[in-house]
Design a protein around this motif. Sequence first.
Motif, PDB file in Angstrom:
ATOM      1  N   GLN A  63       0.822  -1.341   0.078  1.00 55.15           N
ATOM      2  CA  GLN A  63      -0.086   0.010   0.062  1.00 55.15           C
ATOM      3  C   GLN A  63       0.799   1.221   0.053  1.00 55.15           C
ATOM      4  O   GLN A  63       0.549   2.276  -0.548  1.00 55.15           O
ATOM      5  CB  GLN A  63      -0.876  -0.015   1.262  1.00 55.15           C
ATOM      6  CG  GLN A  63      -2.072   1.107   0.974  1.00 55.15           C
ATOM      7  CD  GLN A  63      -3.282   0.172   2.100  1.00 55.15           C
ATOM      8  OE1 GLN A  63      -3.059   0.213   3.241  1.00 55.15           O
ATOM      9  NE2 GLN A  63      -4.454   0.070   1.425  1.00 55.15           N
ATOM     10  N   SER A  64       1.832   1.289   0.618  1.00 55.90           N
ATOM     11  CA  SER A  64       2.874   2.377   0.786  1.00 55.90           C
ATOM     12  C   SER A  64       4.336   1.768   1.075  1.00 55.90           C
ATOM     13  O   SER A  64       4.584   0.906   1.676  1.00 55.90           O
ATOM     14  CB  SER A  64       2.368   3.436   1.749  1.00 55.90           C
ATOM     15  OG  SER A  64       2.562   3.033   3.035  1.00 55.90           O
ATOM     16  N   PHE A  65       5.233   2.658   0.331  1.00 46.65           N
ATOM     17  CA  PHE A  65       6.744   2.459   0.589  1.00 46.65           C
ATOM     18  C   PHE A  65       7.385   3.747   0.517  1.00 46.65           C
ATOM     19  O   PHE A  65       7.135   4.737   0.255  1.00 46.65           O
ATOM     20  CB  PHE A  65       7.140   1.609  -0.717  1.00 46.65           C
ATOM     21  CG  PHE A  65       8.586   1.341  -0.829  1.00 46.65           C
ATOM     22  CD1 PHE A  65       8.928   0.356  -0.183  1.00 46.65           C
ATOM     23  CD2 PHE A  65       9.518   2.457  -1.419  1.00 46.65           C
ATOM     24  CE1 PHE A  65      10.575   0.031  -0.296  1.00 46.65           C
ATOM     25  CE2 PHE A  65      10.947   2.172  -1.422  1.00 46.65           C
ATOM     26  CZ  PHE A  65      11.327   0.917  -0.763  1.00 46.65           C
ATOM     27  N   TYR A  75      10.831   1.576   4.524  1.00 48.92           N
ATOM     28  CA  TYR A  75       9.343   1.009   5.555  1.00 48.92           C
ATOM     29  C   TYR A  75       8.455   0.834   4.694  1.00 48.92           C
ATOM     30  O   TYR A  75       8.204   1.613   3.542  1.00 48.92           O
ATOM     31  CB  TYR A  75       9.195   2.018   6.591  1.00 48.92           C
ATOM     32  CG  TYR A  75       9.276   3.689   5.933  1.00 48.92           C
ATOM     33  CD1 TYR A  75       7.919   4.339   5.648  1.00 48.92           C
ATOM     34  CD2 TYR A  75      10.325   4.540   5.921  1.00 48.92           C
ATOM     35  CE1 TYR A  75       7.612   5.615   5.436  1.00 48.92           C
ATOM     36  CE2 TYR A  75      10.271   5.700   5.519  1.00 48.92           C
ATOM     37  CZ  TYR A  75       8.970   6.286   5.405  1.00 48.92           C
ATOM     38  OH  TYR A  75       8.740   7.570   4.671  1.00 48.92           O
ATOM     39  N   VAL A  76       7.666  -0.196   4.909  1.00 48.38           N
ATOM     40  CA  VAL A  76       6.646  -0.407   3.963  1.00 48.38           C
ATOM     41  C   VAL A  76       5.103  -0.723   4.853  1.00 48.38           C
ATOM     42  O   VAL A  76       5.090  -1.010   5.959  1.00 48.38           O
ATOM     43  CB  VAL A  76       6.807  -1.921   3.273  1.00 48.38           C
ATOM     44  CG1 VAL A  76       7.912  -1.488   2.465  1.00 48.38           C
ATOM     45  CG2 VAL A  76       7.106  -3.132   3.993  1.00 48.38           C
ATOM     46  N   LYS A  77       4.023  -0.603   4.193  1.00 51.74           N
ATOM     47  CA  LYS A  77       2.706  -0.966   4.637  1.00 51.74           C
ATOM     48  C   LYS A  77       1.920  -1.803   3.512  1.00 51.74           C
ATOM     49  O   LYS A  77       1.838  -1.352   2.390  1.00 51.74           O
ATOM     50  CB  LYS A  77       1.973   0.363   5.099  1.00 51.74           C
ATOM     51  CG  LYS A  77       2.539   0.774   6.211  1.00 51.74           C
ATOM     52  CD  LYS A  77       1.488   2.019   6.895  1.00 51.74           C
ATOM     53  CE  LYS A  77       1.960   2.576   8.337  1.00 51.74           C
ATOM     54  NZ  LYS A  77       0.744   3.270   8.867  1.00 51.74           N
ATOM     55  N   MET A 163      -1.868   9.522   4.718  1.00 48.87           N
ATOM     56  CA  MET A 163      -0.780   8.160   4.269  1.00 48.87           C
ATOM     57  C   MET A 163      -1.146   6.954   4.924  1.00 48.87           C
ATOM     58  O   MET A 163      -0.797   5.904   4.360  1.00 48.87           O
ATOM     59  CB  MET A 163       0.429   8.672   4.478  1.00 48.87           C
ATOM     60  CG  MET A 163       0.871   8.828   5.898  1.00 48.87           C
ATOM     61  SD  MET A 163       2.553   9.063   6.140  1.00 48.87           S
ATOM     62  CE  MET A 163       3.241   7.864   5.339  1.00 48.87           C
ATOM     63  N   ALA A 164      -1.974   6.913   6.153  1.00 46.13           N
ATOM     64  CA  ALA A 164      -2.216   5.770   6.637  1.00 46.13           C
ATOM     65  C   ALA A 164      -3.952   5.415   6.216  1.00 46.13           C
ATOM     66  O   ALA A 164      -4.665   6.193   6.057  1.00 46.13           O
ATOM     67  CB  ALA A 164      -2.101   6.005   8.318  1.00 46.13           C
ATOM     68  N   TRP A 206      -0.594   6.251  11.754  1.00 49.42           N
ATOM     69  CA  TRP A 206      -1.180   5.175  11.909  1.00 49.42           C
ATOM     70  C   TRP A 206      -2.429   5.367  13.197  1.00 49.42           C
ATOM     71  O   TRP A 206      -2.506   6.482  13.847  1.00 49.42           O
ATOM     72  CB  TRP A 206      -0.379   4.036  12.693  1.00 49.42           C
ATOM     73  CG  TRP A 206       0.408   4.314  14.083  1.00 49.42           C
ATOM     74  CD1 TRP A 206       1.430   5.170  14.375  1.00 49.42           C
ATOM     75  CD2 TRP A 206      -0.384   4.016  15.186  1.00 49.42           C
ATOM     76  NE1 TRP A 206       1.613   5.251  15.764  1.00 49.42           N
ATOM     77  CE2 TRP A 206       0.347   4.591  16.437  1.00 49.42           C
ATOM     78  CE3 TRP A 206      -1.528   3.334  15.809  1.00 49.42           C
ATOM     79  CZ2 TRP A 206       0.501   4.650  17.497  1.00 49.42           C
ATOM     80  CZ3 TRP A 206      -1.543   3.475  17.160  1.00 49.42           C
ATOM     81  CH2 TRP A 206      -0.718   3.922  18.087  1.00 49.42           C
ATOM     82  N   THR A 207      -3.572   4.658  13.168  1.00 51.33           N
ATOM     83  CA  THR A 207      -4.592   4.792  13.942  1.00 51.33           C
ATOM     84  C   THR A 207      -5.085   3.445  14.537  1.00 51.33           C
ATOM     85  O   THR A 207      -4.689   2.407  13.786  1.00 51.33           O
ATOM     86  CB  THR A 207      -5.839   5.409  12.864  1.00 51.33           C
ATOM     87  OG1 THR A 207      -6.224   4.381  11.848  1.00 51.33           O
ATOM     88  CG2 THR A 207      -5.408   6.523  12.438  1.00 51.33           C
ATOM     89  N   ALA A 208      -5.636   3.269  15.613  1.00 48.99           N
ATOM     90  CA  ALA A 208      -6.195   2.267  16.427  1.00 48.99           C
ATOM     91  C   ALA A 208      -7.273   2.706  17.284  1.00 48.99           C
ATOM     92  O   ALA A 208      -7.575   3.732  17.634  1.00 48.99           O
ATOM     93  CB  ALA A 208      -4.929   1.719  17.081  1.00 48.99           C
TER      94      ALA A 208
END
Length: 266
Positions: A63-65, A75-77, A163-164, A206-208
């Motif tokens: 999804q992202s790099f 770093y990756v997602k 971005m997240a 990031w979210t949670a």
Amino acid sequence: AITDADGILLGTVPTGEQPWRTVFSPDGETAYIACDIDDCVTVVDLSEQTVVNTIQNFPFWLQSFGWGSENPRSYVKFSSFCVTPDGQYLAAPNDDSVEFYDTSTGTLVHSVSVPDAASVALSGDGSCLIALGASSDVALYRIDLSTYTVTATVTVTGSGSGMAKEIAVNQDGSKAFISTSGNTSTVVNFTNGTFTQFTDTYSAFWTAANHDHTLAISGQYRFSIIDFATESMVGQHQGNSQYLGCASPVANQAAGMDPMRHEGIY
């Protein structure tokens, strides 16, 4: 690799190429391991430590790099997926839909239209699934898990996705929190079709949700805590960049990290 609670290695199992994200069945007995290169999910019986199935042609992607020159590192997602509370389906975004795959057979059973579907998350009570549509105006979709239909949609006009792509959802799925563009984060209210934006959070990295889904966590250079009920910020810490993070499932604790800048976890 499979370990016990003390970190002792119990065994290893083969997977598809480049295993990256793992989710677990509601009873904790089965692991579903998404593999990027082979676009598959390896299904593992944890008690027997054996592969019991492989779900082919599963939607899972990078999804992202990014690349940080300070250390230097990348770093990756990757995209998200989840197991429905009854353990029957894996739910995953795929192009313009959210797809539900039978966990036993790997068969595609339901497909729900969600334009530019990018991520999914469950409500705290498991009654519904929230999907993010990453169009130019980002939108959130509430999918009822008893009928597999969209029951509410809120478009965050004037904002794209941040971005997240993670989604923090409250207990009954009436509200959700996401990262949005323009250095903002946003709470969406499905009941009245409105949204509340925050500029002090910047665009969340990031979210949670916390353990009882009353709070949304926003990780960035500014670590922020949002109350779902009042749609307001109730706490913030500034000064530690956090590209990745998570909230504890059993207590009001969270951890964040940014491996590009710091060799540790906050």
